[in-house]
Design an enzyme around this catalytic site. Sequence first.
Site, PDB file in Angstrom:
ATOM      1  N   CYS A 153     -24.606  92.313  18.335  1.00  7.41           N
ATOM      2  CA  CYS A 153     -25.576  91.553  17.551  1.00  7.41           C
ATOM      3  C   CYS A 153     -24.855  90.316  17.051  1.00  7.41           C
ATOM      4  CB  CYS A 153     -26.096  92.382  16.381  1.00  7.41           C
ATOM      5  SG  CYS A 153     -24.835  92.778  15.155  1.00  7.41           S
ATOM      6  N   GLU A 189     -20.571 100.242   5.577  1.00  4.34           N
ATOM      7  CA  GLU A 189     -21.542  99.263   5.075  1.00  4.34           C
ATOM      8  C   GLU A 189     -22.133  99.725   3.747  1.00  4.34           C
ATOM      9  OE1 GLU A 189     -26.053  97.824   5.853  1.00  4.34           O
ATOM     10  OE2 GLU A 189     -24.828  98.000   7.672  1.00  4.34           O
ATOM     11  N   THR A 214     -28.576  98.270   6.992  1.00  7.19           N
ATOM     12  CA  THR A 214     -29.146  97.380   8.019  1.00  7.19           C
ATOM     13  C   THR A 214     -29.471  98.090   9.316  1.00  7.19           C
ATOM     14  OG1 THR A 214     -26.924  96.733   8.717  1.00  7.19           O
ATOM     15  CG2 THR A 214     -28.017  95.318   7.100  1.00  7.19           C
ATOM     16  N   SER A 242     -21.837  97.220  18.522  1.00  3.91           N
ATOM     17  CA  SER A 242     -20.391  97.014  18.598  1.00  3.91           C
ATOM     18  C   SER A 242     -19.859  97.137  20.023  1.00  3.91           C
ATOM     19  CB  SER A 242     -19.674  98.035  17.705  1.00  3.91           C
ATOM     20  OG  SER A 242     -20.107  97.906  16.374  1.00  3.91           O
ATOM     21  N   CYS A 257     -31.867  95.152   9.497  1.00  2.00           N
ATOM     22  CA  CYS A 257     -31.632  93.957  10.307  1.00  2.00           C
ATOM     23  C   CYS A 257     -32.694  93.851  11.405  1.00  2.00           C
ATOM     24  CB  CYS A 257     -30.238  94.040  10.916  1.00  2.00           C
ATOM     25  SG  CYS A 257     -29.900  92.794  12.156  1.00  2.00           S
ATOM     26  N   SER A 259     -19.939 104.782  15.897  1.00  2.00           N
ATOM     27  CA  SER A 259     -20.896 103.720  15.574  1.00  2.00           C
ATOM     28  C   SER A 259     -22.224 104.301  15.106  1.00  2.00           C
ATOM     29  CB  SER A 259     -21.126 102.824  16.797  1.00  2.00           C
ATOM     30  OG  SER A 259     -22.240 101.984  16.587  1.00  2.00           O
ATOM     31  N   ASN A 293     -25.108 102.725  14.389  1.00  2.00           N
ATOM     32  CA  ASN A 293     -26.310 102.214  15.070  1.00  2.00           C
ATOM     33  C   ASN A 293     -26.414 102.769  16.485  1.00  2.00           C
ATOM     34  OD1 ASN A 293     -25.558  99.860  17.158  1.00  2.00           O
ATOM     35  ND2 ASN A 293     -24.138  99.738  15.434  1.00  2.00           N
ATOM     36  N   CYS A 321     -21.372  90.401   7.852  1.00  2.00           N
ATOM     37  CA  CYS A 321     -22.637  90.000   8.467  1.00  2.00           C
ATOM     38  C   CYS A 321     -23.552  89.391   7.398  1.00  2.00           C
ATOM     39  CB  CYS A 321     -23.307  91.222   9.097  1.00  2.00           C
ATOM     40  SG  CYS A 321     -25.004  90.912   9.638  1.00  2.00           S
TER      41      CYS A 321
END
Length: 646
Positions: free
Chosen positions: A13, A127, A165, A265, A193, A221, A223, A97
């Site tokens: 991203c 995060e 996000t 990522s 996001c 990760s 996401n 970010c």
Amino acid sequence: MSNVTLAASAGFCFGVKRAIEMAYAEIEKNNGAPLYSYGPLIHNKEVTRDLDEKGLHIIEDLEGVHEGTVVIRSHGVGKFLYDALEEKGMRMVDGTCPFVKKIHTIVNEAWNQGKSIIIAGDGKHPEVQGINGWCGNTAIILESPEEAKAAVLDTEKDYAVVVQTTFRQSKFDDMLAILRQKGLKMEISQTICSATEKRQKEAMELSQNVDKMIVIGDKKSSNTQKLVEICKKNCENTVHIETICDLVLKTFKKDDRIGITAGASTPPAIIKEVVVTMSEIENVNVEEVSFEQMLEDSLVTLHTGDVVKGTVIQVVGEEVSVNLGFKSDGVIPRGEFSRDTTVVPSQVVQPGDEIEVFVVRVNDGDGNVLLSRKRIEEQKGMEDIEKAFNEKTVVTGTVTDVVKGGLIAVVNGVRVFIPSSQVSNRFIEDLSVFKGQELEFNIIEMDRVKRRIIGGRKDLVEKEIAAKKAALFETIAVGSKIAGTVSRLTDFGAFVDLGGVDGLIHISEMSWGRISNPREVLKEGQEVEVFVLDVDKEKGKISLSLKDADKNPWKLAADKYAVGSIVEGKVVRMVPFGAFVELEPGVDGLVHISQIANKHVVKPEDELKVGEIINVKVLEVNSDQKKISLSKRQADAPVEEAPAAE
């Protein structure tokens, strides 16, 4: 050959790509000074290994670290680290970010206002831990609808709710529904996001239409894990791999429909390797290309004059930094942000917002791309204005300046001059009353080459007044009572705005009493209720009165001023044949010259003066003709004594 489809938003991203670009830029210009990443820059072992080999070393705290540069990861960190680095005097490169940075701001402001913070997300994720660091680590962190249901929350408190996000929107919606059922006072910020939403939506749609699904990304990760979760719901044959080495090729058939997506990522090199392998393309060599080269290849190419989209990184000193997917960030100076000089960039855009910009120069001398948002406004605004000019349609603009001879109005970023003669259908002395107002007008003249654009409201105002007048004349009736506003005063009367149409109150209709100037009774801007005396549709005239017929003093004059009675009055006017005496406002009587005194009077002024209070005797009353005959002589005569009784 297999049918392979790669999701459009697979891989890096913009926030991750930006952090990686910043890290490699630091490595390139580093002169041997210590260079650190506070925690893994992103959740990807391949990238982390490559960065470490090139000199960017991971640290988990600042213990024993006293010099060098620290790169902040895209996940962001708590406020404590910024304070600690400042205290140590160390240099920092902030790769947070912009979407995450926006959450930090929301949380910190809400916390400073005394609100309690709720974060929807994984409490173990860096995060979320970083976000919590902006409210003194006091946030209530809820990861699921079940946790939201079990949470004991105070209905008397004010809560600010944010969301990780990369969190799944449907899960967040379920949690919000539960929190609302608890009757909480909440200010909710939708901080998922947009890139995450798009990636998850694409994964869902793609997994519904394939036989097998491959999700590429690091096992740690967050996401990527969510992508796996989404895909497995729609496609049982979903596999999660970190690199091509994890892929068991024999499980795939040549006629399989294969979908591929990747977490935020996942480097482009790894994605390319998987796609090429699965596509079974002949004579294609998967080259050993460095990650840096793949990153460079993934960057866009810019040219002066391009119109491109980017993402706002930050707004500092009203200068906007924009990520364009180019090797350098773009900068919009304050003067290039908008044609409307009253616009404040920080009030219009925030980190994470997508924005369309015009490339002025690819290198502004400092290595940045010089951008303009104002020129985008001008291009679009000019097209809209040209269309309005050709089609004779109405435009709306905001008056920003009052200049010599007229007004300046901004329409979609384009300045339009409205001459004072075109502001209205009548002369307006003070044009400053229009500053800041939105006005509708026509484009009456346009020269695009000379950038000369003239606007006019005169015809528009006249049409509007004509329409209002037609509507009013359809409903107004003689004898009716109507509200209005005094728009203009003259020596002979007052004009009253009845809603776009003026009517006239003659000075004689302002009071039952005697007045010499309308300003004694009315003032401009005063709201009044008036009576309609006459309506002339052909001439477009309306006659009005302030005098209420029911309060006409002549109706009671015959009873109030009986013949033979002696009353007090004030001399108000002299004429050759006598003097007029006001008995009350609206009721005058005449003292004939022969009734002024018990002697011959040559001129009334010889015996009386205006303003004098005198006693008079009522001789005759004619209410219909509004006449009263008075006598001062008889009022002054001594009362004869009755003869004495014999």
